[in-house]
Write an enzyme that holds these catalytic residues in place. Structure first.
Site, PDB file in Angstrom:
ATOM      1  N   GLU A 260      13.610  38.414  65.458  1.00  0.00           N
ATOM      2  CA  GLU A 260      12.261  38.052  65.922  1.00  0.00           C
ATOM      3  C   GLU A 260      11.296  38.608  64.892  1.00  0.00           C
ATOM      4  O   GLU A 260      11.064  39.816  64.855  1.00  0.00           O
ATOM      5  CB  GLU A 260      11.986  38.668  67.300  1.00  0.00           C
ATOM      6  N   CYS A 294       2.780  39.824  67.362  1.00  0.00           N
ATOM      7  CA  CYS A 294       3.367  38.764  66.530  1.00  0.00           C
ATOM      8  C   CYS A 294       2.846  37.408  66.968  1.00  0.00           C
ATOM      9  O   CYS A 294       2.852  36.457  66.202  1.00  0.00           O
ATOM     10  CB  CYS A 294       4.885  38.802  66.632  1.00  0.00           C
TER      11      CYS A 294
HETATM   12  P1  NAD Z   1       8.652  46.648  60.526  1.00  0.00           P
HETATM   13  O1  NAD Z   1       9.499  45.513  60.047  1.00  0.00           O
HETATM   14  O2  NAD Z   1       7.979  47.488  59.521  1.00  0.00           O
HETATM   15  O3  NAD Z   1       9.509  47.633  61.415  1.00  0.00           O
HETATM   16  C1  NAD Z   1      10.253  47.200  62.525  1.00  0.00           C
HETATM   17  C2  NAD Z   1      11.389  48.156  62.764  1.00  0.00           C
HETATM   18  O4  NAD Z   1      12.280  48.094  61.656  1.00  0.00           O
HETATM   19  C3  NAD Z   1      10.971  49.620  62.899  1.00  0.00           C
HETATM   20  O5  NAD Z   1      11.803  50.239  63.859  1.00  0.00           O
HETATM   21  C4  NAD Z   1      11.260  50.173  61.515  1.00  0.00           C
HETATM   22  O6  NAD Z   1      11.505  51.556  61.515  1.00  0.00           O
HETATM   23  C5  NAD Z   1      12.515  49.394  61.151  1.00  0.00           C
HETATM   24  N1  NAD Z   1      12.775  49.287  59.715  1.00  0.00           N
HETATM   25  C6  NAD Z   1      11.881  49.261  58.696  1.00  0.00           C
HETATM   26  N2  NAD Z   1      12.533  49.156  57.513  1.00  0.00           N
HETATM   27  C7  NAD Z   1      13.850  49.116  57.792  1.00  0.00           C
HETATM   28  C8  NAD Z   1      15.041  49.008  56.994  1.00  0.00           C
HETATM   29  N3  NAD Z   1      14.993  48.902  55.674  1.00  0.00           N
HETATM   30  N4  NAD Z   1      16.235  48.983  57.636  1.00  0.00           N
HETATM   31  C9  NAD Z   1      16.308  49.070  58.983  1.00  0.00           C
HETATM   32  N5  NAD Z   1      15.219  49.172  59.777  1.00  0.00           N
HETATM   33  C10 NAD Z   1      14.006  49.178  59.198  1.00  0.00           C
HETATM   34  O7  NAD Z   1       7.626  45.992  61.544  1.00  0.00           O
HETATM   35  P2  NAD Z   1       6.516  46.736  62.409  1.00  0.00           P
HETATM   36  O8  NAD Z   1       5.380  47.044  61.492  1.00  0.00           O
HETATM   37  O9  NAD Z   1       7.088  47.814  63.253  1.00  0.00           O
HETATM   38  O10 NAD Z   1       6.113  45.566  63.426  1.00  0.00           O
HETATM   39  C11 NAD Z   1       5.205  44.587  63.090  1.00  0.00           C
HETATM   40  C12 NAD Z   1       5.936  43.305  62.697  1.00  0.00           C
HETATM   41  O11 NAD Z   1       6.816  42.922  63.743  1.00  0.00           O
HETATM   42  C13 NAD Z   1       4.980  42.146  62.523  1.00  0.00           C
HETATM   43  O12 NAD Z   1       5.352  41.380  61.406  1.00  0.00           O
HETATM   44  C14 NAD Z   1       5.172  41.350  63.809  1.00  0.00           C
HETATM   45  O13 NAD Z   1       4.848  39.989  63.705  1.00  0.00           O
HETATM   46  C15 NAD Z   1       6.623  41.559  64.067  1.00  0.00           C
HETATM   47  N6  NAD Z   1       6.932  41.335  65.481  1.00  0.00           N
HETATM   48  C16 NAD Z   1       7.629  40.219  65.807  1.00  0.00           C
HETATM   49  C17 NAD Z   1       7.904  39.946  67.137  1.00  0.00           C
HETATM   50  C18 NAD Z   1       8.680  38.710  67.520  1.00  0.00           C
HETATM   51  O14 NAD Z   1       9.160  38.669  68.634  1.00  0.00           O
HETATM   52  N7  NAD Z   1       8.810  37.721  66.657  1.00  0.00           N
HETATM   53  C19 NAD Z   1       7.481  40.822  68.136  1.00  0.00           C
HETATM   54  C20 NAD Z   1       6.763  41.978  67.765  1.00  0.00           C
HETATM   55  C21 NAD Z   1       6.507  42.219  66.415  1.00  0.00           C
END
Ligand code: NAD
Length: 485
Positions: A260, A294
């Site tokens: 997602e 999102c």
């Molecule tokens: P992010 O991708 O920075 O982080 C998400 C998660 O991934 C966190 O737990 C983070 O610690 C982890 N992470 C980061 N780098 C990683 C790596 N290299 N390996 C493994 N895990 C890693 O996103 P964010 O800033 O927490 O959230 C915002 C983003 O999430 C926005 O782009 C938003 O659109 C998206 N989002 C999507 C949905 C959906 O259902 N499509 C829902 C909510 C948020």
């Protein structure tokens, strides 16, 4: 956060049904984004802790997979009941670590609890298939079984709902799960996981089925888990950039994945729209969690004949918003999650203005402590401005005009993303045309909110793979076995 809630919060790692400190003995701080004050310290999982969590859920899997579906269903229902009874406390934690206003935090807790209730109801409705083979030589029976141990990585913007939307279907299907919550918001997940642990313990069910490993380094935790051959499924919610990296890692283990990812939702207002309803829809689609969702409307595409009315309505609605600490009475817009988020929003607004946009409202940081940005309305925004092409994740509404449905659809589709779109029109035929022509996983017609635990949530293109919620969300945790007999 009320001190009695803080005092009860687990701040360790949940492994094998026990809360414990990190093997490294280290912790990291969790901050209130509205004040920048530290709320508490949380155990910082090491790679050994991650491996231990993976081992625990792999060991718990055979036993949990064999638990009767009815028992799994009733345990989840008890979790729903307890979440509902403790909704105010959960909401206080959501607001403290994520910043959103308490009313929104309560709505998120209710929404997150709905996933638990829905999957408690679905756990006993896993259908199969039996039919005679076309050649008439035998029968075909299709049964389902849990995929196996799963790994969930969640974002900070919905710390309870993004966790329950993965944990509930996984447990309902008979899978076990390690969860790595976002570093910025690990407390809500810990609170929820303790509710699950308590319920399982009280019912004599295995408590090791859910492990939680917060960490200051996502990769330190994810690498040992993704490298474990017993892992069968990865469910990720977060940015497209991180999703791409994780898909590459998942390829090595040939893992089932649910992704997602990011969005760039178009919000279309046609010439036949009820403009007042569109303004109300825009408020819902744009301003939840100060624009940090999102599914946030990222681009307001408005027919030129109603653009002035819509912009005036949006300014009037945004002027009534109250920016402040999420726990303060009357606040309707909280802070952004961190300092870098405010910097990014500021840059995106400046980029639009450089390309000729007018600031009708906001366009500045309010003069107060914390990571705040004022509700902002921009008109005359260049279609190529990064404000329109990138995910804003802040309380900024850029308005772009169009003159025909074809032009609106081309604009809506002119992005790598395809999570959700919103359209305001009184024309039913147009609504169905849009469902066919807009490249999106979800479309809201005359409404600014689409999310529902019983409906398939997810995107196309760079917005992701797979669906969460509804019947589809359970299938993500099931394998089929075809029996020829
Ligand atoms: P992010 O991708 O920075 O982080 C998400 C998660 O991934 C966190 O737990 C983070 O610690 C982890 N992470 C980061 N780098 C990683 C790596 N290299 N390996 C493994 N895990 C890693 O996103 P964010 O800033 O927490 O959230 C915002 C983003 O999430 C926005 O782009 C938003 O659109 C998206 N989002 C999507 C949905 C959906 O259902 N499509 C829902 C909510 C948020």
């Amino acid at each position: 956060m009320p001190p009695e809630v803080l005092a009860q919060l687990p701040t360790g790692l949940l492994i094998d049904g026990q809360w414990r400190p990190s093997t490294s003995g280290t912790t990291f701080a969790v901050e209130d984004p509205a004040t920048t004050e530290v709320i508490t310290e949380v155990a910082d999982a090491s790679s050994e802790d991650a491996a231990a969590a993976m081992d625990a859920v792999a060991r718990a899997f055979p036993e949990w997979g064999a638990v009767a579906p009815r028992e799994r269903a009733e345990a989840l229902r008890a979790v729903f009941d307890r979440m509902t009874a403790r909704a105010d406390e959960l909401a206080a934690v959501v607001t403290a670590e994520g910043g959103k206003p308490l009313a929104e935090a309560r709505a998120e807790v209710a929404y997150g609890a709905e996933y638990v209730r829905w999957y408690s109801e679905q756990a006993v409705r896993v259908d199969g298939l039996a039919r005679r083979a076309p050649a008439g030589t035998n029968h075909q029976v299709v049964m389902h079984k849990p995929v196996g141990p799963a790994f969930a990585i969640t974002p900070w913007n919905f710390p309870i709902a993004m966790a329950t939307r993965k944990i509930a279907p996984a447990l309902a299907a008979g899978c076990t799960m390690v969860v790595k919550p976002a570093q910025l918001t690990p407390l809500t997940t810990a609170f929820f996981a303790e509710i699950v642990r308590e319920v399982l313990e009280e019912r004599g069910l295995p408590t090791g089925v859910l492990a939680v490993v917060p960490s200051s380094s996502a990769r330190r935790v994810s690498e040992p888990i993704l490298g474990d051959p017993r892992l069968r499924k990865l469910s990720f919610t977060g940015s497209t950039e991180v999703g791409r990296t994780l898909l590459k890692s998942a390829a090595d283990g040939i893992l089932r994945t649910s992704m997602e990812l990011g969005g760039n939702a178009p919000f279309l207002v046609f010439e036949d729209a009820d403009v007042e309803a569109a303004v109300q829809g825009a408020l819902a689609a744009k301003m939840r969690n100060a624009g940090q969702t999102c599914v946030a409307a990222n681009r307001f595409l408005v027919h030129s004949s109603v653009a002035e009315d819509f912009a005036a309505g949006l300014v009037a609605a945004f002027e009534k918003l109250v920016v402040g600490h999420g726990a303060a009475e009357g606040t309707t817009v909280g802070p952004l999650i961190e300092a870098a988020a405010v910097d990014k929003v500021e840059e995106l607004v400046a980029a639009a203005v450089d390309r000729g946009a007018s600031v009708l409202l906001g366009g500045e940081r309010p003069d107060r402590r914390g990571y705040f940005y004022s509700p902002t309305v921009l008109t005359g925004v260049d279609r190529e401005a990064p404000t329109v092409t990138e995910e804003i994740f802040g309380p900024v509404a850029p308005i772009v005009t169009f003159d025909s449905e074809e032009e609106a659809v081309a604009l809506a589709n002119g992005t790598e993303y395809g999570l959700v779109a919103y359209a305001f029109t009184r024309d039913v035929n147009r609504s169905f045309r849009l469902a066919e022509s807009i490249e999106t996983g979800m479309l809201g017609i005359n409404r600014g909110m689409v999310s529902d635990a019983s409906a398939p949530f997810g995107g196309v293109k760079s917005s992701g793979l797979g669906r969460e919620g509804g019947e589809a969300g359970l299938e993500e945790y099931l394998d089929s076995i075809y029996l020829a007999i």
